[in-house]
Design a protein around this motif. Structure first.
Motif, PDB file in Angstrom:
ATOM      1  N   VAL A 133       0.878  -1.181   0.062  1.00 27.41           N
ATOM      2  CA  VAL A 133      -0.148   0.000  -0.177  1.00 27.41           C
ATOM      3  C   VAL A 133       0.741   1.151  -0.049  1.00 27.41           C
ATOM      4  O   VAL A 133       2.205   1.279   0.312  1.00 27.41           O
ATOM      5  CB  VAL A 133      -0.941   0.003   1.235  1.00 27.41           C
ATOM      6  N   GLY A 134       0.285   2.180  -0.333  1.00 28.17           N
ATOM      7  CA  GLY A 134       0.952   3.689  -0.520  1.00 28.17           C
ATOM      8  C   GLY A 134       0.152   4.678  -0.349  1.00 28.17           C
ATOM      9  O   GLY A 134      -1.447   4.545  -0.655  1.00 28.17           O
ATOM     10  N   LEU A 135       0.355   5.700  -0.299  1.00 28.85           N
ATOM     11  CA  LEU A 135      -0.603   7.125  -0.072  1.00 28.85           C
ATOM     12  C   LEU A 135      -0.249   8.137  -1.193  1.00 28.85           C
ATOM     13  O   LEU A 135       0.955   8.555  -1.443  1.00 28.85           O
ATOM     14  CB  LEU A 135      -0.244   7.860   1.252  1.00 28.85           C
ATOM     15  N   TYR A 136      -1.465   8.542  -1.871  1.00 31.48           N
ATOM     16  CA  TYR A 136      -1.243   9.554  -3.030  1.00 31.48           C
ATOM     17  C   TYR A 136      -1.633  10.940  -2.485  1.00 31.48           C
ATOM     18  O   TYR A 136      -2.994  10.657  -1.795  1.00 31.48           O
ATOM     19  CB  TYR A 136      -2.176   9.151  -3.993  1.00 31.48           C
ATOM     20  N   ALA A 137      -1.100  11.881  -2.592  1.00 34.74           N
ATOM     21  CA  ALA A 137      -1.596  13.112  -2.118  1.00 34.74           C
ATOM     22  C   ALA A 137      -0.808  14.177  -2.850  1.00 34.74           C
ATOM     23  O   ALA A 137       0.573  13.863  -3.695  1.00 34.74           O
ATOM     24  CB  ALA A 137      -1.234  13.375  -0.918  1.00 34.74           C
ATOM     25  N   SER A 138      -1.329  15.220  -3.021  1.00 33.76           N
ATOM     26  CA  SER A 138      -0.323  16.506  -3.584  1.00 33.76           C
ATOM     27  C   SER A 138       0.762  16.963  -2.767  1.00 33.76           C
ATOM     28  O   SER A 138       0.566  16.468  -1.511  1.00 33.76           O
ATOM     29  CB  SER A 138      -1.203  17.539  -3.810  1.00 33.76           C
ATOM     30  N   TRP A 157       3.140   8.439  -3.172  1.00 34.27           N
ATOM     31  CA  TRP A 157       3.186   8.894  -4.570  1.00 34.27           C
ATOM     32  C   TRP A 157       2.685  10.382  -4.671  1.00 34.27           C
ATOM     33  O   TRP A 157       1.569  10.907  -4.233  1.00 34.27           O
ATOM     34  CB  TRP A 157       1.784   7.905  -5.412  1.00 34.27           C
ATOM     35  N   VAL A 158       3.647  11.196  -4.922  1.00 33.02           N
ATOM     36  CA  VAL A 158       3.598  12.591  -4.876  1.00 33.02           C
ATOM     37  C   VAL A 158       3.075  13.201  -6.020  1.00 33.02           C
ATOM     38  O   VAL A 158       3.351  13.095  -7.306  1.00 33.02           O
ATOM     39  CB  VAL A 158       4.946  13.065  -4.708  1.00 33.02           C
ATOM     40  N   ALA A 159       1.870  13.955  -5.991  1.00 31.48           N
ATOM     41  CA  ALA A 159       1.290  14.866  -7.063  1.00 31.48           C
ATOM     42  C   ALA A 159       1.978  16.016  -7.216  1.00 31.48           C
ATOM     43  O   ALA A 159       1.614  16.866  -6.310  1.00 31.48           O
ATOM     44  CB  ALA A 159      -0.258  14.854  -7.036  1.00 31.48           C
ATOM     45  N   ALA A 170      10.653  10.221   1.591  1.00 32.23           N
ATOM     46  CA  ALA A 170      10.653   9.177   0.879  1.00 32.23           C
ATOM     47  C   ALA A 170       9.403   8.952  -0.213  1.00 32.23           C
ATOM     48  O   ALA A 170       8.286   9.224   0.615  1.00 32.23           O
ATOM     49  CB  ALA A 170      11.169   7.765   1.736  1.00 32.23           C
ATOM     50  N   PHE A 171       9.475   8.628  -1.336  1.00 32.01           N
ATOM     51  CA  PHE A 171       8.684   8.471  -2.181  1.00 32.01           C
ATOM     52  C   PHE A 171       8.894   7.430  -3.198  1.00 32.01           C
ATOM     53  O   PHE A 171       9.977   7.456  -3.796  1.00 32.01           O
ATOM     54  CB  PHE A 171       7.726   9.573  -2.760  1.00 32.01           C
ATOM     55  N   GLY A 172       7.840   6.455  -3.971  1.00 34.80           N
ATOM     56  CA  GLY A 172       8.245   5.695  -4.835  1.00 34.80           C
ATOM     57  C   GLY A 172       7.727   6.002  -6.110  1.00 34.80           C
ATOM     58  O   GLY A 172       8.041   5.641  -7.159  1.00 34.80           O
TER      59      GLY A 172
END
Length: 196
Positions: A133-138, A157-159, A170-172
């Motif tokens: 799992v991961g978190l998407y946000a701006s 998951w960086v927008a 950290a981000f993938g």
């Protein structure tokens, strides 16, 4: 080396994956949004999954949150897990936390603590079911509402529609544009980079 992908939902209509396959390395597919109601399943989800599987395109899944409290977070997790029975994502399951249509603002915007708890509850529930799992946000949400150690262990998951991501954590994955044009599809697509 970063891999290039797209994220898609029913908003994008019928995606011609046959035409796009040679131009992408992966896809992230919206499965649904909000409480566990069939009416809130993404209408293109099952087709998008089938097409990616038929063509051998690696894919992940994302779920858009409308949760305002933990009970709604639990319902959203049940919703996502119900839909995941129809998929085998290799690019993770992502929880989309934002307020793109102003729903949260209109219905009693949760506190920062509650937003973090909602994310943590959803992500842990889906993770406990055996999914990555991961978190998407701006960028602004990650640096503001969701800047909390409780979420550090989850992938991000960086927008950020820019030339390069500036998120310090950290981000993938990185969503770098909403205006990607690919041969074979007439509209704009969200473009993504995956760093694994």
């Amino acid at each position: 080396m970063a891999k290039t992908g797209i994220d898609v939902s029913s908003v994008n209509g019928v995606i011609p994956f046959d035409a796009l396959k040679s131009q992408i390395d992966f896809a992230i597919i919206r499965c649904g949004y909000g409480n566990d109601s069939i009416s809130q399943d993404d209408s293109q989800y099952e087709r998008n999954v089938r097409e990616c599987e038929r063509l051998g395109i690696p894919y992940g899944v994302y779920f858009y949150s409308y949760a305002l409290d933990l009970d709604e977070a639990d319902s959203e997790a049940r919703h996502c897990l119900r839909l995941l029975k129809k998929a085998s994502p290799t690019y993770g399951v992502w929880f989309d936390m934002e307020d793109g249509d102003g729903y949260k603002a209109r219905n009693g915007f949760p506190s920062k603590d509650m937003l973090v708890r909602i994310c943590e509850r959803f992500l842990k529930t889906v993770e406990d079911a055996g999914y990555y799992v991961g978190l998407y946000a701006s960028l602004s949400w990650l640096n503001g509402y969701l800047d909390d150690r409780r979420l550090d262990r989850f992938d991000k998951w960086v927008a950020q529609w820019a030339q390069a991501p500036t998120y310090k954590g950290a981000f993938g994955m990185w969503q770098y544009t909403s205006t990607l044009r690919l041969s074979g599809y007439s509209g704009n697509l969200d473009g993504d980079k995956a760093f694994y």
